[in-house]
Scaffold this motif. Structure first.
Motif, mmCIF file in Angstrom:
data_model
loop_
_atom_site.group_PDB
_atom_site.id
_atom_site.type_symbol
_atom_site.label_atom_id
_atom_site.label_comp_id
_atom_site.label_asym_id
_atom_site.label_seq_id
_atom_site.Cartn_x
_atom_site.Cartn_y
_atom_site.Cartn_z
ATOM 1 N N VAL A 114 21.252 34.340 -43.418
ATOM 2 C CA VAL A 114 19.582 34.628 -43.427
ATOM 3 C C VAL A 114 19.183 34.558 -42.144
ATOM 4 C CG1 VAL A 114 17.376 34.001 -44.277
ATOM 5 C CG2 VAL A 114 19.445 33.430 -45.414
ATOM 6 N N ILE A 115 19.688 33.651 -41.215
ATOM 7 C CA ILE A 115 19.189 33.714 -39.832
ATOM 8 C C ILE A 115 19.493 34.983 -38.999
ATOM 9 C CG2 ILE A 115 19.157 32.555 -37.587
ATOM 10 C CD1 ILE A 115 19.171 30.025 -39.126
ATOM 11 N N ARG A 116 20.763 35.283 -39.456
ATOM 12 C CA ARG A 116 21.209 36.574 -38.538
ATOM 13 C C ARG A 116 20.492 37.719 -38.916
ATOM 14 N NH1 ARG A 116 26.861 36.161 -40.553
ATOM 15 N NH2 ARG A 116 26.322 33.846 -41.169
ATOM 16 N N VAL A 118 17.239 37.757 -39.906
ATOM 17 C CA VAL A 118 15.978 37.416 -39.450
ATOM 18 C C VAL A 118 15.942 37.990 -37.955
ATOM 19 C CG1 VAL A 118 14.096 35.980 -38.599
ATOM 20 C CG2 VAL A 118 15.460 35.406 -40.840
ATOM 21 N N GLY A 119 16.986 37.777 -37.306
ATOM 22 C CA GLY A 119 17.275 38.252 -35.922
ATOM 23 C C GLY A 119 16.728 39.764 -36.034
ATOM 24 N N TRP A 120 17.723 40.660 -36.918
ATOM 25 C CA TRP A 120 17.706 42.007 -36.976
ATOM 26 C C TRP A 120 16.106 42.305 -37.321
ATOM 27 C CZ3 TRP A 120 20.385 44.833 -33.982
ATOM 28 C CH2 TRP A 120 21.654 44.282 -33.686
ATOM 29 N N MET A 121 15.560 41.718 -38.198
ATOM 30 C CA MET A 121 14.283 42.091 -38.627
ATOM 31 C C MET A 121 13.373 42.054 -37.650
ATOM 32 S SD MET A 121 14.351 39.974 -42.264
ATOM 33 C CE MET A 121 12.700 40.368 -42.904
ATOM 34 N N ASN A 122 13.552 41.082 -36.924
ATOM 35 C CA ASN A 122 12.896 40.975 -35.511
ATOM 36 C C ASN A 122 12.711 42.176 -34.734
ATOM 37 O OD1 ASN A 122 11.397 38.573 -36.139
ATOM 38 N ND2 ASN A 122 12.673 37.259 -34.832
ATOM 39 N N ILE A 123 14.099 42.552 -34.591
ATOM 40 C CA ILE A 123 14.418 43.650 -33.596
ATOM 41 C C ILE A 123 13.915 45.014 -33.944
ATOM 42 C CG2 ILE A 123 16.172 45.148 -32.515
ATOM 43 C CD1 ILE A 123 17.936 42.569 -31.972
ATOM 44 N N ALA A 125 11.573 45.534 -36.464
ATOM 45 C CA ALA A 125 10.126 45.451 -36.955
ATOM 46 C C ALA A 125 9.232 46.511 -36.397
ATOM 47 C CB ALA A 125 9.438 44.113 -36.781
ATOM 48 N N PRO A 126 8.156 47.062 -36.766
ATOM 49 C CA PRO A 126 7.237 47.902 -36.131
ATOM 50 C C PRO A 126 6.865 47.579 -34.845
ATOM 51 C CG PRO A 126 6.850 47.646 -38.502
ATOM 52 C CD PRO A 126 7.833 46.707 -38.289
ATOM 53 N N THR A 128 8.431 46.853 -32.091
ATOM 54 C CA THR A 128 9.185 46.495 -30.887
ATOM 55 C C THR A 128 9.806 47.678 -30.153
ATOM 56 O OG1 THR A 128 11.095 46.656 -32.580
ATOM 57 C CG2 THR A 128 10.078 44.662 -32.642
ATOM 58 N N LEU A 227 17.180 41.514 -47.576
ATOM 59 C CA LEU A 227 16.198 41.422 -46.307
ATOM 60 C C LEU A 227 16.149 42.744 -45.611
ATOM 61 C CD1 LEU A 227 17.055 37.800 -45.152
ATOM 62 C CD2 LEU A 227 15.046 38.462 -46.601
#
Lengths: 286, 275
Positions: A114-116, A118-123, A125-126, A128, A227
């Motif tokens: 899940v954390i991994r 989240v990392g890609w979601m952060n990268i 995301a609109p 970035t 995700l």
């Protein structure tokens, strides 16, 4: 004998075999009023899974299955492309560096999946830098992120399963008979020919083991697709889970689970035959 | 030189690969210190998300659940799985030899299918008998069940690599079952038990799907908490929890590196790393 085998055997029989059998049985029941399975026995859920609803036939579920297989193949191919040079590079470093380099490859996979994601979601995301750059290249609409998308799912899959391919390939490279490679070079083989005839056959067992370790869990993936795909790239696992999580149709979900296992077994069979053909007389254990 | 070119290309590839592997983690850590709620723009350093975290009781209990679940299930799985691995080695099962093949079931079974099978099974039992209501108990059962095969296979593999004459020697020296276990099996199986402990622990901590489907309302783990937080759209706090989990993984990695180093430094000639 009882003391050693009974606890483990009971554990597996009661909590693994029995629930699986229960799930298989559920697929042949009928969907009741609250999404719970009821008698009579029927093949209704399989018909529904194939797309025959009360509105006639629709190919939605079939698309999902095809997309799952396609995304699994694509992700596995990309993982192989990245893992080969990585494994080769590690195996050519001085022996004292190799454990550290392997650790560096493996450590990210120790964090929860899940954390991994989240990392890609952060990268992705609109807003970035990565998303802005993609928009600049015209790959996405401005102000849109790179996720959720099928692209993000593939990246997530490759990211998740890369270590499972690097480790067995590295093990194969470490055992590599370099004299065969030297012999091929002495015979003026081109680099491609050296790889094809001297390196590839020797690393085939590692490649096969890695493919099993990558493709099977990738096909059953739930977290990454949920995700990073956000409904745009659902795989069969998400389709199945949805039938249970929202209690809409348990028998349909169970039928989907059976299809997942069937496809996995077919995939293993295909891999085995492929390994035999590529390996020739070599023993490619699977 | 061609060789030099390939070498440079591989080195560049390695660096790109490391960026690929660590960028997602680095981004999470970086934005957990952001003073605003954004993962696109860094507005300044702040620890506010961490402060919120430790005041949030739900997160503290999720942390406790995660640790309890991982440790309890791993200890049980190592005990049961270790015994099973030994049993499969020691006894001819005859008519029951098909049992061994069941061990491979979790390997081909997608975890989503396993999680759902467990969930429906627990629900059915709970409806009829009133036991096994979803919670930490059902999660421990589910985790133990997928850990046991891995432990059994590792212990079994270690036993198969031993010289069978060692077992005969034990017998010749009139070792009873307890003495055999205490002075022979436990020492020779120590590496296998240790590595299966670590593997089972990793499997438990990495799992989300099976926990998610077998959890009850009071038994949220950190990954489940993060999952539901993302679905609600809460990001910076998620980054902070994730950073703590990433941090603990790196502490473990450091320890394993030091242990490896110590092992190969202590006995250079026959150390774990192949020279």
């Amino acid at each position: 004998m009882l003391i050693t085998i009974a606890p483990g055997a009971l554990c597996i029989l009661v909590f693994l075999v029995l629930p699986s059998a229960y799930l298989v049985g559920m697929a042949f029941l009928t969907n009741g009023p609250y999404g719970l399975p009821t008698l009579p026995l029927s093949l209704q859920s399989f018909r529904e899974l194939a797309g025959f609803g009360f509105l006639g036939w629709s190919p939605g579920n079939l698309y999902t299955l095809i997309r799952s297989v396609w995304q699994t193949l694509l992700a596995t191919a990309l993982v192989i492309l990245l893992a080969y040079p990585a494994a080769y590079y590690i195996s050519t470093r001085p022996a004292r560096w190799r454990p550290l380099m392997l650790l560096v490859i493996v450590v990210p996979s120790w964090t929860n999946q899940v954390i991994r994601s989240v990392g890609w979601m952060n990268i992705f995301a609109p807003g970035t830098p990565v998303s802005d750059f993609a928009a600049l290249l015209g790959l996405t609409a401005p102000q849109m992120g790179l996720f959720p998308s099928q692209f993000a799912v593939i990246v997530g899959l490759v990211y998740n399963f890369l270590p499972f391919m690097v480790l067995p390939l590295y093990a194969a490279f470490e055992r590599l008979d370099t004299e065969q490679v030297e012999a091929a070079k002495d015979l003026f083989a081109s680099p491609v020919a050296v790889f094809r005839h001297a390196v590839f056959p020797q690393t085939l067992p590692g490649l096969m083991a890695g493919t099993v370790l990558v493709a099977i869990p990738a096909f059953g993936m739930y977290v990454v697709t949920e995700l990073l795909g956000g409904g745009k790239a659902t795989m069969i696992g998400n389709l199945v889970a949805r039938q249970f999580a929202q209690a809409s149709n348990w028998p349909l979900g169970a039928a989907g689970a059976i299809i997942m296992i069937a496809v996995t077994l077919i995939g293993l069979k295909v891999l085995r035959d492929l390994g035999r053909r590529l390996g020739g007389d070599r023993e490619v254990v699977l | 030189m061609r060789r030099g070119g390939l070498e440079y290309a591989l080195r560049a590839f390695w660096i790109v690969l490391l960026v690929f592997l660590y960028a997602p983690l680095a981004v999470v850590v970086f934005f957990s210190f952001n003073s605003i709620n954004s993962s696109a723009r860094f507005a300044g350093f702040s620890l506010q998300w961490y402060e919120r975290l430790f005041r949030n009781e739900a997160i503290v209990s999720a942390l406790t659940n995660t640790v309890v679940l991982a440790l309890v299930s791993t200890l049980i799985a190592v005990l049961i799985g270790g015994l099973l691995g030994y049993g499969f080695y020691r006894y001819r099962l005859g008519r029951l030899s098909w049992l061994i093949w069941l061990i491979y079931l979790p390997v081909i079974m997608p975890d989503i299918v396993f999680g759902i099978a467990e969930m429906t099974f627990f629900v059915a039992i709970n409806e009829r008998l009133g036991i096994l209501s979803p919670g930490l108990g059902t999660m421990v059962i589910a985790h133990v069940t997928f850990q046991v095969p891995f432990v059994a296979l590792l212990v079994n593999a270690r036993l198969l690599s031993l010289d069978p004459q060692l077992f005969e020697a034990c017998h010749d020296l009139y070792a009873g079952p307890w003495q055999r276990a205490r002075f022979f099996l436990l020492p020779v199986l120590r590496p296998a038990i240790l590595s299966s402990f670590l593997l089972a622990l990793t499997l438990s901590i990495d799992d989300f799907v099976i926990s998610f489907f077998t959890a009850g309302p009071q038994s949220t783990t950190l990954p489940i908490y993060i999952w539901s937080a993302i679905k609600k759209g809460v990001t910076p706090e998620v980054n902070a929890i994730a950073t703590l989990m990433i941090g603990s993984v790196f502490v473990v990695a450091l320890f394993s590196l030091l242990a490896q180093h110590g092992a190969s430094g202590g006995k250079q000639s026959k150390g774990g790393t192949k020279a």
